[in-house]
Write a protein that holds these residues in place. Structure first.
Motif, PDB file in Angstrom:
ATOM      1  N   PHE A   1       0.864  -1.178   0.000  1.00 32.97           N
ATOM      2  CA  PHE A   1       0.000   0.000   0.000  1.00 32.97           C
ATOM      3  C   PHE A   1       0.900   1.227   0.000  1.00 32.97           C
ATOM      4  O   PHE A   1       1.581   1.498   0.987  1.00 32.97           O
ATOM      5  N   PRO A   2       0.915   1.979  -1.089  1.00 36.19           N
ATOM      6  CA  PRO A   2       1.722   3.207  -1.090  1.00 36.19           C
ATOM      7  C   PRO A   2       1.073   4.317  -0.270  1.00 36.19           C
ATOM      8  O   PRO A   2      -0.139   4.308  -0.043  1.00 36.19           O
ATOM      9  N   ALA A   3       1.875   5.258   0.170  1.00 35.25           N
ATOM     10  CA  ALA A   3       1.390   6.435   0.898  1.00 35.25           C
ATOM     11  C   ALA A   3       0.736   7.367  -0.120  1.00 35.25           C
ATOM     12  O   ALA A   3       1.338   8.317  -0.598  1.00 35.25           O
ATOM     13  N   ALA A   4      -0.514   7.058  -0.444  1.00 35.07           N
ATOM     14  CA  ALA A   4      -1.210   7.684  -1.568  1.00 35.07           C
ATOM     15  C   ALA A   4      -2.008   8.926  -1.206  1.00 35.07           C
ATOM     16  O   ALA A   4      -2.710   9.459  -2.056  1.00 35.07           O
ATOM     17  N   ALA A   5      -1.950   9.375   0.030  1.00 38.61           N
ATOM     18  CA  ALA A   5      -2.606  10.615   0.447  1.00 38.61           C
ATOM     19  C   ALA A   5      -4.130  10.492   0.428  1.00 38.61           C
ATOM     20  O   ALA A   5      -4.684   9.415   0.326  1.00 38.61           O
ATOM     21  N   TYR A   6      -4.806  11.623   0.539  1.00 34.64           N
ATOM     22  CA  TYR A   6      -6.256  11.709   0.387  1.00 34.64           C
ATOM     23  C   TYR A   6      -6.593  13.077  -0.183  1.00 34.64           C
ATOM     24  O   TYR A   6      -5.775  13.980  -0.207  1.00 34.64           O
ATOM     25  N   ARG A   7      -7.815  13.189  -0.682  1.00 39.14           N
ATOM     26  CA  ARG A   7      -8.266  14.437  -1.279  1.00 39.14           C
ATOM     27  C   ARG A   7      -9.410  14.999  -0.452  1.00 39.14           C
ATOM     28  O   ARG A   7     -10.367  14.311  -0.144  1.00 39.14           O
ATOM     29  N   PHE A   8      -9.271  16.283  -0.061  1.00 42.57           N
ATOM     30  CA  PHE A   8     -10.363  16.966   0.609  1.00 42.57           C
ATOM     31  C   PHE A   8     -11.549  17.092  -0.334  1.00 42.57           C
ATOM     32  O   PHE A   8     -11.392  17.089  -1.552  1.00 42.57           O
ATOM     33  N   TYR A   9     -12.736  17.260   0.223  1.00 39.15           N
ATOM     34  CA  TYR A   9     -13.944  17.389  -0.591  1.00 39.15           C
ATOM     35  C   TYR A   9     -13.883  18.583  -1.527  1.00 39.15           C
ATOM     36  O   TYR A   9     -14.569  18.620  -2.531  1.00 39.15           O
ATOM     37  N   TYR A  10     -13.069  19.591  -1.269  1.00 35.64           N
ATOM     38  CA  TYR A  10     -12.968  20.742  -2.162  1.00 35.64           C
ATOM     39  C   TYR A  10     -11.792  20.627  -3.124  1.00 35.64           C
ATOM     40  O   TYR A  10     -11.491  21.556  -3.852  1.00 35.64           O
TER      41      TYR A  10
END
Length: 100
Positions: free
Chosen positions: A39-48
């Protein structure tokens, strides 16, 4: 399944493609010869729309809801944990085969 992954992981590492993250081994204790998934450290995206912590943290959805939130496996170089995030966030999805 994500709880089992959370408990059985390698040390923070870089894979052959230069991605940082963890190797997880599921229900069996982590060893270098166990079946593994990276599992890479793929981050996340805020709703905006902004993407956060790429290369620093990994955020992977589970199929377990919690009201307007859902559980996810999150990790950094120093920890792994199961937390809830609002469903509007964009976390990664990784298929993991169930075992009997």
């Amino acid at each position: 399944e994500l709880d089992e992954l959370n408990n059985n992981r390698s040390s923070w590492t870089t894979d052959e493609n230069g991605q940082v993250g963890y190797w997880f081994s599921g229900a069996s204790a982590y060893t270098s010869d166990a079946h593994q998934i990276f599992f890479p450290a793929a981050a996340y995206r805020f709703y905006y729309g902004n993407t956060l912590v790429r290369g620093i943290g990994g955020y992977y959805w589970s199929s377990r809801p919690d009201g307007g939130d859902a559980y996810n496996l999150l990790f950094t170089s120093s920890l792994t944990n199961m937390k809830t995030f609002h469903r509007a966030y964009g976390c990664s999805v990784r298929c993991v085969q169930e075992t009997d």
